[in-house]
Every structure is written in C-alpha cells, then in structure tokens.
Design an enzyme around this catalytic site. Structure first.
Site, PDB file in Angstrom:
ATOM      1  N   LYS B 103      43.370  38.107  39.896  1.00 31.41           N
ATOM      2  CA  LYS B 103      44.803  37.954  40.220  1.00 31.41           C
ATOM      3  C   LYS B 103      45.001  37.384  41.623  1.00 31.41           C
ATOM      4  O   LYS B 103      45.812  36.491  41.814  1.00 31.41           O
ATOM      5  CB  LYS B 103      45.513  39.321  40.158  1.00 31.41           C
ATOM      6  CG  LYS B 103      45.868  39.796  38.777  1.00 31.41           C
ATOM      7  CD  LYS B 103      46.936  40.884  38.812  1.00 31.41           C
ATOM      8  CE  LYS B 103      46.650  41.986  39.790  1.00 31.41           C
ATOM      9  NZ  LYS B 103      45.487  42.829  39.434  1.00 31.41           N
ATOM     10  N   THR B 105      42.890  35.655  43.449  1.00 41.80           N
ATOM     11  CA  THR B 105      42.413  34.281  43.483  1.00 41.80           C
ATOM     12  C   THR B 105      43.435  33.349  42.825  1.00 41.80           C
ATOM     13  O   THR B 105      43.698  32.252  43.319  1.00 41.80           O
ATOM     14  CB  THR B 105      41.046  34.209  42.761  1.00 41.80           C
ATOM     15  OG1 THR B 105      40.195  35.187  43.342  1.00 41.80           O
ATOM     16  CG2 THR B 105      40.422  32.845  42.910  1.00 41.80           C
ATOM     17  N   ARG B 127      48.888  41.615  49.478  1.00 43.25           N
ATOM     18  CA  ARG B 127      48.656  42.918  50.101  1.00 43.25           C
ATOM     19  C   ARG B 127      47.530  42.832  51.118  1.00 43.25           C
ATOM     20  O   ARG B 127      46.573  42.066  50.945  1.00 43.25           O
ATOM     21  CB  ARG B 127      48.275  43.931  49.018  1.00 43.25           C
ATOM     22  CG  ARG B 127      49.428  44.282  48.097  1.00 43.25           C
ATOM     23  CD  ARG B 127      48.947  45.019  46.874  1.00 43.25           C
ATOM     24  NE  ARG B 127      48.104  44.153  46.052  1.00 43.25           N
ATOM     25  CZ  ARG B 127      47.292  44.581  45.110  1.00 43.25           C
ATOM     26  NH1 ARG B 127      47.189  45.867  44.856  1.00 43.25           N
ATOM     27  NH2 ARG B 127      46.561  43.729  44.419  1.00 43.25           N
ATOM     28  N   LYS B 138      33.053  46.946  46.917  1.00 39.86           N
ATOM     29  CA  LYS B 138      34.004  45.941  46.502  1.00 39.86           C
ATOM     30  C   LYS B 138      33.910  44.621  47.265  1.00 39.86           C
ATOM     31  O   LYS B 138      34.145  43.549  46.710  1.00 39.86           O
ATOM     32  CB  LYS B 138      35.412  46.523  46.656  1.00 39.86           C
ATOM     33  CG  LYS B 138      36.499  45.727  45.974  1.00 39.86           C
ATOM     34  CD  LYS B 138      37.797  46.506  46.035  1.00 39.86           C
ATOM     35  CE  LYS B 138      38.966  45.642  45.633  1.00 39.86           C
ATOM     36  NZ  LYS B 138      39.285  44.622  46.622  1.00 39.86           N
ATOM     37  N   ALA B 345      47.720  51.467  44.088  1.00 38.94           N
ATOM     38  CA  ALA B 345      48.408  51.034  42.877  1.00 38.94           C
ATOM     39  C   ALA B 345      48.522  52.145  41.837  1.00 38.94           C
ATOM     40  O   ALA B 345      49.135  51.942  40.795  1.00 38.94           O
ATOM     41  CB  ALA B 345      47.715  49.819  42.284  1.00 38.94           C
ATOM     42  N   PHE B 376      46.776  45.957  39.829  1.00 36.79           N
ATOM     43  CA  PHE B 376      46.351  46.404  38.492  1.00 36.79           C
ATOM     44  C   PHE B 376      46.945  45.509  37.383  1.00 36.79           C
ATOM     45  O   PHE B 376      47.337  44.383  37.632  1.00 36.79           O
ATOM     46  CB  PHE B 376      46.733  47.860  38.267  1.00 36.79           C
ATOM     47  CG  PHE B 376      45.900  48.854  39.055  1.00 36.79           C
ATOM     48  CD1 PHE B 376      44.798  48.454  39.813  1.00 36.79           C
ATOM     49  CD2 PHE B 376      46.211  50.204  39.045  1.00 36.79           C
ATOM     50  CE1 PHE B 376      44.031  49.364  40.532  1.00 36.79           C
ATOM     51  CE2 PHE B 376      45.446  51.137  39.758  1.00 36.79           C
ATOM     52  CZ  PHE B 376      44.371  50.712  40.493  1.00 36.79           C
ATOM     53  N   PHE B 464      35.872  31.046  33.642  1.00 32.62           N
ATOM     54  CA  PHE B 464      34.556  31.258  34.259  1.00 32.62           C
ATOM     55  C   PHE B 464      33.607  30.205  33.710  1.00 32.62           C
ATOM     56  O   PHE B 464      33.835  29.651  32.629  1.00 32.62           O
ATOM     57  CB  PHE B 464      34.016  32.656  33.930  1.00 32.62           C
ATOM     58  CG  PHE B 464      34.824  33.785  34.512  1.00 32.62           C
ATOM     59  CD1 PHE B 464      35.914  33.556  35.345  1.00 32.62           C
ATOM     60  CD2 PHE B 464      34.486  35.102  34.222  1.00 32.62           C
ATOM     61  CE1 PHE B 464      36.645  34.616  35.879  1.00 32.62           C
ATOM     62  CE2 PHE B 464      35.211  36.163  34.750  1.00 32.62           C
ATOM     63  CZ  PHE B 464      36.295  35.919  35.573  1.00 32.62           C
ATOM     64  N   TRP B 493      39.154  28.683  41.326  1.00 34.07           N
ATOM     65  CA  TRP B 493      38.030  29.288  42.050  1.00 34.07           C
ATOM     66  C   TRP B 493      37.034  28.203  42.446  1.00 34.07           C
ATOM     67  O   TRP B 493      36.562  28.160  43.574  1.00 34.07           O
ATOM     68  CB  TRP B 493      37.361  30.356  41.175  1.00 34.07           C
ATOM     69  CG  TRP B 493      36.219  31.055  41.858  1.00 34.07           C
ATOM     70  CD1 TRP B 493      36.310  32.057  42.777  1.00 34.07           C
ATOM     71  CD2 TRP B 493      34.822  30.785  41.702  1.00 34.07           C
ATOM     72  NE1 TRP B 493      35.056  32.429  43.204  1.00 34.07           N
ATOM     73  CE2 TRP B 493      34.118  31.669  42.552  1.00 34.07           C
ATOM     74  CE3 TRP B 493      34.087  29.881  40.914  1.00 34.07           C
ATOM     75  CZ2 TRP B 493      32.725  31.665  42.643  1.00 34.07           C
ATOM     76  CZ3 TRP B 493      32.698  29.892  40.996  1.00 34.07           C
ATOM     77  CH2 TRP B 493      32.032  30.783  41.857  1.00 34.07           C
TER      78      TRP B 493
END
Lengths: 640, 640
Positions: B103, B105, B127, B138, B345, B376, B464, B493
């Site tokens: 999201k 990206t 955010r 992460k 979230a 989310f 992808f 990406w």
C-alpha cells in the site's frame, strides 16, 4: 580561470576566523526582574542562520532546526584545523545549597559581558538539560533573569532531539539484552546459529558486526551463545521523565516471556552511558568505537559482554548520527551558545561535549574565549572536567571561574538547613558577617582545589538582592586572601552582560597569566591509588576504604584490562565529604567506596560513595500545574 | 502607496495556488532493482526549502529541519481558507498476507505518476512509521524500490521528533498518575491541599488548570483527592522500542515507594492515545482540549479521571506544540509528501493526520490530488478512515484505490501459510489460476466494502516479478466484474511513477465520476448497534456477541456520556473475520466483543476482539545486525 581562483581565495579569506562582525541584542531591563519565560519571550532572537554566518560558519556546515536552533556539522573541524584555539574558561562553583548558586546564569552572564560589552569573540558551551525535572521541581535550566539562552522553552524542551535519540539507542540495547537472554534460553546452539546466520540464496552470510565478533570466538557455541548471567546485567532502561515508580521493577511477566522475569530499573536518560559517550567523543569514528565497547553484562564464564557482542553497535551509531552535531543557539544579548550533551554529574562526569568546545575554540580564534560549565561544585564537576574531559580532548584550559554566593557560604558557616520549595530562614535574608566569614572556608578549599591543576582562579560572587555591601566585600576579600587571581561581584541576573563586565575583565586578565596546567593523577596508577588521590587532595579526606564489593571490582577490572581508565567519583555534591550534611570543610573522615562500576564506552570507572538516585520523582504539586500553551499566540506560559 | 498595494497584490497573486512550477527528479532505473537504501541514497533530494517554494509555501510558514525535512506551520490554513480543496484519494488494500501487499509503495508510486508524469499538483500524505520495528523484523516503511519517500533513513529514524514528543508526553501522564496515587495515599486531605495550593507571598493561589477543576469540585476533599482506584488505571507507559520484556511488569518496588507496587505494562509509542489525538486534531486549540479529556483511570466513586484532573494537560500541549505541524519530505521523483502521525491500526484508527490532509488539499488546489493511505486492509483502515477520520475532518473523499496482489489472493484461495522471514511456498512463485480465482472473493468483498460508502473503487494490482500475464489479467477482470470503476496492473516498485501511469489515469477518471459519499452508521445509535453494523456490513458476520466485560462497559460509557463516539474496532487485519487464519470471505460467524475501551481524547470507543499485542519483540537475529554507519561518508548502511 585566474579570476575564479582569486574569487575563491577572497571567499575563503572572508571566511577566515577573525574579529566577528556580529550584531548584539539590546536588553530592555525591567525592575523588578520578570520571570524567566517572560524575559525570554520579550526578546526576539536573531534568525539562527544569521548568527551562524556572523560567527563564521558556512551555510553548508549548518543544519537549521526551525528559526532559533541549528546543528553544526563536524566537517568544520577539518576546515579550521590550522586555526589556533581561543582561551578556554571553565565555570565551576563552591559546594552549593540544594537551590544551586547560579553557575549557568554566571556562564551566560559572562559571555554576554565578553561579547556584547567587551566586543570579543566568545562562545558559551553548556549542557542540554534533562526534560524530566523541568516538569518536576526544578524548572528550566537556561540560566535565569537577564542572563539566559533563548528561546528558553526550546532550550528546555526537546531541543533538536539529542536526548530522545539517546533514549531510543539506550533502550534498543536493553531490549536486545533481554531478548537475547530469552532466545538463548529457549533454543539449542544449532538453532541459534541457524537463526543468527540465516540461509540466504543457499548460503550463510555473516554481517560485518558478526565478523568482528568471529575474530575472537571461533566455535559455534561461543559465537551463538553469549551466555549472559541475568543477575550481572548492568545496562538499565531509561526515560527522560521523573517517574519514581520505575526505580525498581520486575520485567518479563507476560506469559509470552515464559517465566523469564528479572528485577530491573529505569534511570533518567541523562544517566545513560550513551550520554557520557556523546559528551566525551571526538569524532563519528570515535563514537562508533565507544558505542561498541560499552559493557552490558558479564557471561557466566566471567567475560564482559559488549554492545558489539549483541550486534547492536552499528544501529546505535545510526541512531546517534545527528545527536553528535552540536546545537547552536544564542543568549539574550545575541552571542552564540553551543548546547550539547548533558551527562549526569555523579555517576557520569557532568560536562558538556568535547566536540562543542573544540569547534567553539576554533570559531572564536586565538583572541576569543570559550566559556564552558562543569556540573555541581569544584570538587566534582571541575575535577572531572580536568581529569576526564580535558584528558580525552587534549584541550588545555586557561582560567577557572568559581561561583560563590553569600547564601551558600552562610550555610557552610553553620546556617540552618536550606530546602528546595521552603522559605529561606532569616539568617540568609539578613546581614550576618560572622556566619559568612566562617563559611568562606569552603570557598578557600575550592580555590585550592582549582590551584591543584595549576590554573588562575577568578571568584565570581553572584549577588542576590538581600546581600549587603559588607557581605559582598567580605567574600571578595576572603577570596583574594586565599590567593584567587581576582574576586568580583556580579549582577548579571538583574542586569545581563553589563552586570558581569568586571568579571569579564578579570577573566581576560587571568587568561593572560602564565598557566601551568597539570592533571591530578597518572592513569597508570592502580585504581585504588587514583581514588585515594582525589579523596585526599580534593575532598580533604584522611583516606579511602574499599568495601568488599569495591575490592572485588578492583580485581575484576584490573583482570579485564580496564584499570587504566580515569576515575569518575559518584559522590554527593552537597558536601566536600561523602556526607551531604557536613558543610564547610569537613576533616578527619574516611571515604567509603561501596562499589565500583565501569563505563567502558565513555571511558571511566565510577566508584560509588553511598547510593545515588538515578531517576527523580514528581512532588505532590509538580511544576506542570503552571505550564500551558496559549493556542492563539502559541506562547508557552508558566515555564521558569 | 498605490504602488505598495499593487506590489502586495501581485505578491499574493503569485502565491495563489495554481499549477505548480515544480522540477521533477529523473530516475535512473537499474535492473535488478537495488535495495531500498541504495536507491534512496543514489538520488540527491532537492533542498526542502526549494520544494516548499515550488508547492506554494511561504518561507515564514516553513521551519527547516536540516536540508531534507521541514515542518509546516498551521497558520497556512488561514491563508488558504478560501481556496477550494483538491481531489481526495484513499489507498487501501485487500486482506493482506503478513508480508504486506505494498500500500505504501503504491501510494508513493501513484503520486509519482500523477506528479512527475501527468504534471498534476499532487501530495502524498503518509504515516510516520514506528522506529521500534525498524530494528526488529520489519525494516523501513518509506515505500520501496523506485517508489519511496527520501531520504529513507531520515523518514524511518527520528524524523523531526514527533514520536519522541509523544513518548515524553505520554510518560509524563503515567508518572503523574502513579505519583498522585502515591502522594494521596501518604497524606491527609489538608496536607494535600496545602501542597497543591501552596502559600505564596501569604496567599494561596490556584493555577488556571486548577480553576478548571474547581468548577466541578467545590469541596477540598474532592479537589485535593482524586481517589483513583489503582486497579482501574488504563493509562500505560510507552517506548518506541520492540521490548517484549515490558509487556507486563510490576512497578514501584523501590523502598522509596513504600510498598505501593502494581502491575503495569509498556506499549509501543504509536499505540499511545496521544498519537491518535495528534492524528485526529484539527487545530492547536482542539488538540489542547483533546489532551485534557483523556481518561486515565476511574475514581473509587466511579468518576472518570482525566489528564485535566491531574493538572498535566497544559504541559502536554506544550510538549506537543511542534509535533502538531506536518512534516514535508519528497518522493524519489521530487513530488511533495507530508509525513505526519502514525497511530496503531488496531487499538487506534491507523491513519495519517487530518491536518496534513487539510493543508495538502488546499495546496494542490481544485485540479490537484491528495493521496492518503489507510492502515491494514479495507475492512479496518478504510472503514476507520471514513467513519472516524472523515467524520472528524469533514473532508469528503473522491476515490478509493484498493491494492491487490496475486500472492495475497492466492492465499485467500487456499494457498499455504505465508510467514515473515520464511521462503514462499511454490504456489506463490508459479502460475496457479485456480487458487487465484478462488481467492479473488476477498477482493470482491473489499470492493463492496468501499462501495458501502458510495465511492468509485480503482483496483491497483501490484505486480511482482513472479506473476504471470494470465494471472494479472485474471485479477483485473475479476475486479471489473465486481463493479470496480477500473482495475489496472502497476509496476511502480520496479519503474517508479512510470509504472503507475495507468493507475494515475484511472484515478483521475474516477475522480470525475459522481461521488455520493455517506457514513456507514449514525453516531446517535446505541454502542452495540454501531458495532453490529460494522461487523455485519464490513466483515460479513452474522452478528456480534458482547461478553460480560464489554456489556459492562457499554453501560458504563453510556452513563458517563461517551456513547455518541464513533467505533474503532480492534480486530486482526489478517482476516475479514476475527480469526486470523480464516482467509477468503468467511461466513457464518459471530464476532465476540471481549471488552470495550474508551479513547475519549482522540474521540472513539475501541471494542477489543481477541487480544491485541501492543508492543512487539525482537527476534533472535534482529535487523540491527545489518545496520551500520560509515564514519567516513556518514552513510547509513543496511536499512531496508
């Protein structure tokens, strides 16, 4: 082409340090003196980029943080390396009352005098205050009255985030320690190894930090298993909050931690070893190395376990990469101030950063002055300034300014107890030459302490409105009788730099006196001998006594190779002795050394004399009751 | 005079929002795509003051934080109040795998397309990530590949200190709670009163915060004694560190606290109610009020005790006065980004700040776009975006972008479990149309969820390299069959904005479609009805079940006057249902509501469905092993 070279040359010449062309801010003195926050916000600070230019900083050496704060990049050290340093002045004090005797205010008053009134290049280098106490009893720490760093709310709150960065870095280490103990206790060597060095594209690859560690441990077990003894963990979590309920806690009580609980504690952030590292480091490379050497625990086999062993040292350097740059602010009269680092003055050395001093000494140039403040009284902050800070920096100081007040001297002469938040007894409000004369013994001893290091001492008598002429004269005369270079009364709190003009002139004269700076002890001496020299020469003790835990640590640290570090005494600042209620010049005492800790990354051993509170609490009515924001004007009210 | 007016007029006209004159940064696309940090530092960001000018900010509205970050002052809202808003786009996702579906990206890729390729005024509002997880599993959160906010290390670490300010403010409240309970338990009413309202110059004077409180409590006892029940304290301490050992602790074990121990916990800072307040506030005045309304505990008499009762609300506003200003950064292609607030979230609403969106919508003007991301999947972040964030802001969105990936859809079709840190099973690497088609049910349901709010949905299929043409086509076709406004594949990406051009064009078309935005429920409904509507319409549940604690809270909050607040469901994001392992579109389930909490300052009730972890831990080999600083170049290595 020739023109380009010429103009480049002219540009560089115009940026050579010399006499600054600097605009000073005129004070509009009010009587009675308004509150600190009212004075602070009645002055419009110069745009900080303008001040940066005035003191010879190039625009690409400066990172602005809003309109009133900036960070200075370390590359300036290289640009100015050929520049001779300015005169280096340290401000210290007699043994204080719990109210403090105005060292910060005198530091700022003195630079306002040297700059705005004597037109000399001058920098103040001060500590960043801990934010916790600002909301507790203490209030702000930007000086006071007409001698302040402004804007005082920016100085006291957040600044540019350096202390917050230390909180983050410190607590990452703490989380890493407990997580590692937990994972080791629930996994086999093989499983640990496989997780620590995961398969990636069919290969196991070590990270550079792991390769550093591999150099010493060739077997999988010693590589994968640090085997920390949970009871040996000395690394504590920190917060910049006065939170007394975190003084002793039990952690790990959630079922997810499977019963691996242990007792721990939080300290206030400025007590973190990372703060001491920040204050004592001399470059990014040096900081990276110090952050790797910090010892967090001992293995069950007796080896010191470091942040490098945990693999976290690189992340610490990344978290601290901006904090290492000194913060530029200004005084009420528009002279420059570096605010940088603020380590605890008992379990650490209580002095602002070496880097700020180095840069400031270059910027002011050989005719200029850098005035830096050492925490607590001369027996603590000043002794550590010389024996720890100057030893690591290689900088040589020229003058000691010793701040004395009639109030504190009367207390040393036998006056009643002085307590923060309580009204002062009448002895302190009315003339009492007898108490005062008796109490001057403490000043005499602290003058002598400064002279141990071979430097001229100027006594600054910080005058309060209840002090009488006769009292102020007495203090000056007693100081001169004790072979102070000079002793002058000051009224910078009420009058700004003009009130410290005599002090500025005395400091300038003293800086031209021959200086024969020397350290108090040799690092090669055994640990106990170094402690004894400080206790006898500075505190006036008969001897020291190493209690069993301290004796054990002397042996351990000597074995581990840490015995050549300088000593950072963790002693009360309220007495020359180890007992806070012994005023004046106590004699005939033996200093008990309860324990010794090692701050290997910052580079000192700290003997504990008594118990040191490492996180303050909030009183029934904390300062925060008075603090508020005006949503219309965005002004902060109630800070003091 | 006439000339002055004329030139002032011209100046203002030249600062009216219109088409920006902005320089874009050209990407030098590499294959294979390098790591995020390598891409991030291969681009030289524009000086941030330059970008600020390009998007119409005046220099006195901007506070620089170094060369790549700036804060924007709220006064701009007044200057641009007459300016019509731009188009408002929210990016959300299908129910994700634990790896996330891109999201952030996609948000960045989309603004790079709309700006650098379609030459429209566009802002991304994202955010600020929590720093803790950056050193855990992460890694960073600045987008990825050629769609990033830069410099990514500045974005991920410290930023301008907003999260640190929240840590400080949150923990001041926590310290105040325990200190107050302690002081009340050791003092008489009279002693408490005398300390809370001390004699000063012979008079007792109330602070303004105390006067606010006096309005409701006229007797000394009720004024001086808050009488908090220690077991009712809901306010927790926070740290921005992955420290699992703080999940459950016992505090107050030092002898100085005289036995007043209690169980407590630390949460991660982004879980603090103050973070939710920051995200939902609309002005300094509003923030001051929200910070005063936060409920920290209940008195023994059943009254909610607030931060205002503790006297700490003004200090909180002071600590948060800079955090309230949105942070300006830029994308790899030089378009502007606001990074501001990052509430959890689950126990909070997971959306960036209202203030950033308001300012961005004014700056882009009526032909421009603001793209904001909701945390989310659409059942959580998007639902809360509409029902909580848009309700408080009054802003009306135009388009929903729903991010889907072949990987996640296959998981919903019955593919094997996807685990972070483990290699992907072959189902996700090889073509499998059957699994994929089955899993599209989740996307269909999430499209429907967006349509409940009356908005057009554009599906962005985040491709992808292992996805096949047939797979990507299938997803687009299924999305259109589910009445998505459009569905397009994206490769931002690997290709930056150019890879999201089709998406940008679809979003622009969708923004011109008629919008009939509506909320899902009316605030006047009883608490249980509001929860039921969300569970049935969004999650597809048959019903909800209020367990006894939740039932008790419904009654308590209704009595205390909090029943009109919107609902912020604390539910797993890994399933539409309350059970993380139920993939696709679960049916025939009843959502159990274990408990309900009130976040009165931020302004919502949060029903707890299951247990929510509120502070992550560190794995055996945390990311920090790879992170280091090059002391020569000052470059950060190893962040991803």
């Amino acid at each position: 082409m020739a023109n380009t070279v010429l103009s480049a040359k002219r540009f560089l010449e115009s940026h050579q340090p010399g006499k600054w062309s600097i605009s000073y801010t005129k004070l509009d003195l009010q009587k009675p003196v308004p509150s600190d926050i009212v004075i602070s916000r009645s002055c419009v600070p110069k745009p900080i980029d303008c001040l940066a230019r005035e003191v010879g900083l190039l625009s690409d050496e400066v990172e602005l943080f809003g309109k009133t704060k900036a960070k200075v990049q370390l590359k300036i050290i290289k640009r100015l390396q050929a520049q001779p340093d300015g005169k280096y002045v340290v401000v210290t004090g007699i043994t204080p009352t719990p109210l403090g005797e105005g060292k910060s205010t005198t530091t700022i008053g003195l630079v306002q005098a040297l700059g705005a009134h004597m037109k000399l290049n001058v920098f103040a280098c001060v500590r960043q205050p801990s934010q916790g106490p600002t909301f507790g009893i203490k209030g702000g720490a930007a000086g006071g009255g007409y001698s302040q760093v402004i804007p005082m709310e920016e100085f006291n709150l957040h600044l540019t985030g350096d202390i917050h960065a230390i909180t983050a870095a410190n607590n990452l280490v703490a989380a890493a320690v407990d997580a590692r103990i937990f994972h080791e206790s629930t996994q086999s060597d093989k499983a640990l190894y496989n997780r620590l060095v995961p398969l990636s594209g069919g290969q196991r690859k070590f990270s550079p930090i792991q390769i550093n560690r591999l150099k010493c441990s060739v077997f999988i077990t010693r590589f994968a298993r640090l085997d920390m003894d949970p009871s040996s963990v000395t690394w504590q979590r920190v917060l910049d909050t006065n939170d007394r309920f975190l003084r002793k806690i039990t952690i790990g009580q959630s079922p997810t931690e499977k019963g691996y609980t242990r007792e721990a504690q939080f300290d206030i952030t400025v007590a973190s070893e990372i703060m001491a590292v920040l204050a004592l480091t001399s470059s990014l490379e040096d900081m990276r190395q110090r952050l790797a050497k910090m010892v967090v625990a001992t293995s069950r086999g007796g080896q010191p376990i470091t942040t490098e062993d945990l693999g976290v040292s690189g992340a610490l350097a990344v978290l601290m990469k901006d904090a290492i740059k000194p913060n530029l602010m200004q005084t009420l009269e528009g002279t420059p101030v570096f605010v940088h680092a603020g380590p605890f003055a008992n379990i650490a050395h209580g002095n602002s950063s070496i880097l700020a001093d180095i840069i400031a000494l270059k910027l002011v140039g050989p005719e200029g002055f850098v005035v830096t403040e050492a925490g607590f009284g001369a027996d603590i902050g000043m002794e550590k300034f010389f024996n720890i800070k100057c030893r690591y920096s290689g900088l040589r100081p020229h003058v000691v300014v010793l701040v004395a007040t009639v109030r504190a001297l009367k207390m040393h002469g036998g006056g009643p107890t002085v307590t923060a938040g309580m009204p002062l007894p009448k002895e302190y409000i009315e003339e009492n030459l007898e108490l005062l004369e008796k109490g001057c013994s403490n000043m005499t001893k602290q003058i002598e302490n400064a002279q141990h290091f071979g430097l001229p001492v100027v006594v600054a008598v910080n005058a309060f409105k209840t002090d009488t002429e006769a009292e102020l004269d007495l203090v000056c005369n007693m100081a001169k009788a004790a072979r102070a270079f000079d002793a002058v009364r000051c009224s910078h709190w009420a009058e700004g730099g003009a009130g410290a003009l005599a002090l500025g002139q005395a400091v300038q004269r003293a800086s031209e006196a021959p200086s024969k700076f020397k350290f108090l002890y040799d690092l090669e001496l055994p640990i106990a001998d170094k402690i004894r020299i400080i206790a006898q020469k500075i505190y006036g003790a008969d001897d020291i006594e190493l209690l069993p835990e301290a004796q054990h640590k002397v042996e351990l640290y000597t074995k581990q190779g840490f015995s050549k570090l300088p000593i950072c005494m963790a002693k009360t600042h309220l007495s020359l002795s180890h007992e806070a209620d012994k005023k004046g010049v106590p004699t005939g005492f033996i200093v008990p050394i309860r324990d010794i800790r090692a701050s290997v990354g910052s580079g000192f051993l700290f003997p504990l004399v008594g118990t040191m509170p490492t996180i303050p609490g909030l009183p029934t009515r904390p300062c925060f009751y008075d603090i508020d924001l005006d949503p219309e004007t965005e002004q902060v009210n109630g800070l003091f």
